[in-house]
Design a protein around this motif. Sequence first.
Motif, PDB file in Angstrom:
ATOM      1  N   GLY A 315       0.787  -1.223   0.000  1.00  0.00           N
ATOM      2  CA  GLY A 315       0.000   0.000   0.000  1.00  0.00           C
ATOM      3  C   GLY A 315       0.822   1.277   0.000  1.00  0.00           C
ATOM      4  N   LEU A 316       0.137   2.356   0.322  1.00  0.00           N
ATOM      5  CA  LEU A 316       0.718   3.702   0.222  1.00  0.00           C
ATOM      6  C   LEU A 316       1.207   4.171   1.585  1.00  0.00           C
ATOM      7  CD1 LEU A 316       1.124   6.230  -1.582  1.00  0.00           C
ATOM      8  CD2 LEU A 316      -1.234   6.875  -1.036  1.00  0.00           C
ATOM      9  N   ASP A 317       2.500   4.538   1.635  1.00  0.00           N
ATOM     10  CA  ASP A 317       3.082   5.093   2.858  1.00  0.00           C
ATOM     11  C   ASP A 317       2.860   6.609   2.800  1.00  0.00           C
ATOM     12  OD1 ASP A 317       4.712   6.163   4.760  1.00  0.00           O
ATOM     13  OD2 ASP A 317       6.514   5.036   4.187  1.00  0.00           O
ATOM     14  N   LEU A 318       1.994   7.108   3.656  1.00  0.00           N
ATOM     15  CA  LEU A 318       1.630   8.531   3.561  1.00  0.00           C
ATOM     16  C   LEU A 318       2.825   9.447   3.815  1.00  0.00           C
ATOM     17  CD1 LEU A 318      -1.848   8.488   5.369  1.00  0.00           C
ATOM     18  CD2 LEU A 318      -1.421   8.620   2.919  1.00  0.00           C
ATOM     19  N   SER A 319       3.809   8.954   4.605  1.00  0.00           N
ATOM     20  CA  SER A 319       4.955   9.819   4.918  1.00  0.00           C
ATOM     21  C   SER A 319       5.881   9.991   3.712  1.00  0.00           C
ATOM     22  CB  SER A 319       5.742   9.255   6.103  1.00  0.00           C
ATOM     23  OG  SER A 319       6.406   8.079   5.703  1.00  0.00           O
ATOM     24  N   SER A 320       5.646   9.199   2.632  1.00  0.00           N
ATOM     25  CA  SER A 320       6.504   9.341   1.448  1.00  0.00           C
ATOM     26  C   SER A 320       5.980  10.445   0.522  1.00  0.00           C
ATOM     27  CB  SER A 320       6.563   8.012   0.677  1.00  0.00           C
ATOM     28  OG  SER A 320       5.283   7.727   0.117  1.00  0.00           O
ATOM     29  N   LEU A 321       4.841  11.053   0.878  1.00  0.00           N
ATOM     30  CA  LEU A 321       4.205  12.026  -0.020  1.00  0.00           C
ATOM     31  C   LEU A 321       4.372  13.456   0.488  1.00  0.00           C
ATOM     32  CD1 LEU A 321       0.797  10.155  -0.480  1.00  0.00           C
ATOM     33  CD2 LEU A 321       2.751  10.128  -2.053  1.00  0.00           C
ATOM     34  N   ALA A 322       4.217  14.402  -0.434  1.00  0.00           N
ATOM     35  CA  ALA A 322       4.180  15.814  -0.036  1.00  0.00           C
ATOM     36  C   ALA A 322       2.948  16.025   0.850  1.00  0.00           C
ATOM     37  CB  ALA A 322       4.093  16.689  -1.284  1.00  0.00           C
ATOM     38  N   PRO A 323       3.004  16.990   1.802  1.00  0.00           N
ATOM     39  CA  PRO A 323       1.910  17.132   2.773  1.00  0.00           C
ATOM     40  C   PRO A 323       0.520  17.242   2.139  1.00  0.00           C
ATOM     41  CG  PRO A 323       3.732  18.578   3.336  1.00  0.00           C
ATOM     42  CD  PRO A 323       4.096  17.935   2.046  1.00  0.00           C
ATOM     43  N   GLU A 324       0.402  18.033   1.042  1.00  0.00           N
ATOM     44  CA  GLU A 324      -0.952  18.211   0.483  1.00  0.00           C
ATOM     45  C   GLU A 324      -1.462  16.914  -0.159  1.00  0.00           C
ATOM     46  OE1 GLU A 324       2.012  20.099  -2.371  1.00  0.00           O
ATOM     47  OE2 GLU A 324       1.739  19.879  -0.211  1.00  0.00           O
ATOM     48  N   THR A 325      -0.551  16.134  -0.784  1.00  0.00           N
ATOM     49  CA  THR A 325      -0.993  14.861  -1.380  1.00  0.00           C
ATOM     50  C   THR A 325      -1.322  13.871  -0.261  1.00  0.00           C
ATOM     51  OG1 THR A 325       0.737  15.285  -3.018  1.00  0.00           O
ATOM     52  CG2 THR A 325      -0.452  13.217  -3.232  1.00  0.00           C
ATOM     53  N   ALA A 326      -0.506  13.873   0.797  1.00  0.00           N
ATOM     54  CA  ALA A 326      -0.740  12.943   1.904  1.00  0.00           C
ATOM     55  C   ALA A 326      -2.106  13.223   2.548  1.00  0.00           C
ATOM     56  CB  ALA A 326       0.373  13.080   2.941  1.00  0.00           C
ATOM     57  N   ARG A 327      -2.421  14.523   2.681  1.00  0.00           N
ATOM     58  CA  ARG A 327      -3.719  14.879   3.272  1.00  0.00           C
ATOM     59  C   ARG A 327      -4.862  14.387   2.380  1.00  0.00           C
ATOM     60  NH1 ARG A 327      -1.675  19.536   5.183  1.00  0.00           N
ATOM     61  NH2 ARG A 327      -2.054  20.637   3.229  1.00  0.00           N
ATOM     62  N   ALA A 328      -4.720  14.627   1.078  1.00  0.00           N
ATOM     63  CA  ALA A 328      -5.776  14.210   0.148  1.00  0.00           C
ATOM     64  C   ALA A 328      -5.915  12.690   0.167  1.00  0.00           C
ATOM     65  CB  ALA A 328      -5.428  14.688  -1.268  1.00  0.00           C
ATOM     66  N   ALA A 329      -4.788  11.993   0.175  1.00  0.00           N
ATOM     67  CA  ALA A 329      -4.820  10.522   0.171  1.00  0.00           C
ATOM     68  C   ALA A 329      -5.491  10.003   1.433  1.00  0.00           C
ATOM     69  CB  ALA A 329      -3.392   9.974   0.044  1.00  0.00           C
ATOM     70  N   ALA A 330      -5.142  10.600   2.587  1.00  0.00           N
ATOM     71  CA  ALA A 330      -5.726  10.137   3.855  1.00  0.00           C
ATOM     72  C   ALA A 330      -7.241  10.331   3.846  1.00  0.00           C
ATOM     73  CB  ALA A 330      -5.089  10.890   5.022  1.00  0.00           C
ATOM     74  N   GLU A 331      -7.673  11.474   3.321  1.00  0.00           N
ATOM     75  CA  GLU A 331      -9.124  11.756   3.291  1.00  0.00           C
ATOM     76  C   GLU A 331      -9.864  10.767   2.393  1.00  0.00           C
ATOM     77  OE1 GLU A 331      -8.872  16.429   3.359  1.00  0.00           O
ATOM     78  OE2 GLU A 331     -10.681  15.748   2.277  1.00  0.00           O
ATOM     79  N   VAL A 332      -9.356  10.614   1.168  1.00  0.00           N
ATOM     80  CA  VAL A 332     -10.040   9.741   0.196  1.00  0.00           C
ATOM     81  C   VAL A 332      -9.991   8.291   0.674  1.00  0.00           C
ATOM     82  CG1 VAL A 332      -9.938   8.834  -2.166  1.00  0.00           C
ATOM     83  CG2 VAL A 332      -9.572  11.276  -1.750  1.00  0.00           C
ATOM     84  N   LEU A 333      -8.836   7.860   1.154  1.00  0.00           N
ATOM     85  CA  LEU A 333      -8.699   6.433   1.520  1.00  0.00           C
ATOM     86  C   LEU A 333      -9.478   6.112   2.800  1.00  0.00           C
ATOM     87  CD1 LEU A 333      -4.986   6.067   0.441  1.00  0.00           C
ATOM     88  CD2 LEU A 333      -6.937   4.893  -0.585  1.00  0.00           C
ATOM     89  N   SER A 334      -9.580   7.077   3.730  1.00  0.00           N
ATOM     90  CA  SER A 334     -10.421   6.816   4.922  1.00  0.00           C
ATOM     91  C   SER A 334     -11.868   6.638   4.481  1.00  0.00           C
ATOM     92  CB  SER A 334     -10.391   7.966   5.910  1.00  0.00           C
ATOM     93  OG  SER A 334      -9.109   8.311   6.229  1.00  0.00           O
ATOM     94  N   ALA A 335     -12.300   7.486   3.541  1.00  0.00           N
ATOM     95  CA  ALA A 335     -13.702   7.392   3.099  1.00  0.00           C
ATOM     96  C   ALA A 335     -13.959   6.057   2.398  1.00  0.00           C
ATOM     97  CB  ALA A 335     -14.021   8.566   2.168  1.00  0.00           C
ATOM     98  N   VAL A 336     -13.035   5.637   1.521  1.00  0.00           N
ATOM     99  CA  VAL A 336     -13.306   4.375   0.804  1.00  0.00           C
ATOM    100  C   VAL A 336     -13.092   3.163   1.717  1.00  0.00           C
ATOM    101  CG1 VAL A 336     -12.876   5.335  -1.501  1.00  0.00           C
ATOM    102  CG2 VAL A 336     -11.014   4.188  -0.296  1.00  0.00           C
ATOM    103  N   ALA A 337     -12.276   3.337   2.782  1.00  0.00           N
ATOM    104  CA  ALA A 337     -12.093   2.233   3.736  1.00  0.00           C
ATOM    105  C   ALA A 337     -13.418   1.911   4.422  1.00  0.00           C
ATOM    106  CB  ALA A 337     -11.020   2.595   4.759  1.00  0.00           C
TER     107      ALA A 337
END
Length: 372
Positions: A315-337
């Motif tokens: 999967g995706l390691d959020l700490s490997s991303l720029a802050p704005e992408t990490a935030r977007a990924a966390a939001e979208v992936l929490s919703a689809v989880a």
Amino acid sequence: MSEPLGLYLHVPFCRAKCRYCDFFSAPGDEAAQEAYTGALIRRIRALRGLAGLRPFSSVYFGGGTPTVLGRARLVRLLDAAADVGLAPDAEVSVEANPATVDRAGLAALRRAGFNRLSVGAQSFDPGELALLGRLHGPDDVRRTVSDAFAAGFENVSLDLMLGLPGQTVPRVLSSVRAALETGVSHLSAYCLKLEPGTPMARDYPDGRGLPDGDETADAYLAAAAALSGAGLEQYEISNFARPGRACRHNLLYWTLGEYVGLGPSAHSDFGGRRFYFPRGAGFSAPFSSVFDGTLPEETDREEERVMLSLRTAAGLDLSSLAPETARAAAEVLSAVAARGLAAPTETGFRLTPEGFLVSNQIISEILLKGMS
Ligand code: SF4
């Protein structure tokens, strides 16, 4: 320990063209195969001295049908790679089509250092194989796998195709069962993609006559469940392996590792640069530097990291991303989880098999949100 480095060698020859294929490959006579082998060896040798080069942790012979070259040429190519530098525990894979190599040939490859065989089975249904224009039958697949085991290969993979005309869930499961019965340690299951200009694209315009999205999704989930039930872990959207048998070379692609690809249509990611050799003639021409003739490939690393990581079970390691992408990924992936399409990991999120089916939509949503 140095970072892994893969070497991909493209072998652009096939006995005949499959009806769905638009890979770069052509029939080649002895003279063409010999000339190509010589050109490839010259390029391999030219890698010596390249800044950042280290012993290859994996070598992958892909195609085309590498085994069409014959064992002697394959061994010469591997010897050339070993002269440049091969890690003692390197994974050395070769793709083979059933019935293009016999037990003695496989034993010679094994002795020379090849230790992983990837067999292009596609199906165990004779009607499906005929429709795809494959030259082999189900028994050829069984024989090639058993010859590989007899020759000393322990790491053997089969490819299967999903989404074929008339394919039902029971028919897919019957191919999956047949594949498992061979005892392979790895299986790849890809969905048919109609490539423009191929005979199959003409036969099924706009996909008419192929299973629809829901039917293919059912087949994919049924195959994934059957393989997991048999002890093969899904480590990537299309790839399943017994513990310790994931393809280390292909993992380099999905984890943004470094690899050098030689041959027409081969891609490289090396020294911070992405580039590729175009299809067609030119690769065999004289060159002054090993990457003469390559073209740059424009990529967005951040986008690539999101797309490729979400293909894998890690999967995706959020700490490997720029802050704005990490935030977007966390939001979208929490919703689809919450809908069962993703699951949290220690460092971020991974997609579930149901999530893999809609990964394109999930990834697009993350990237759009990250840009806004
Ligand atoms: S064997 Fe593979 S590369 Fe060759 S024509 Fe068939 S699908 Fe394409």
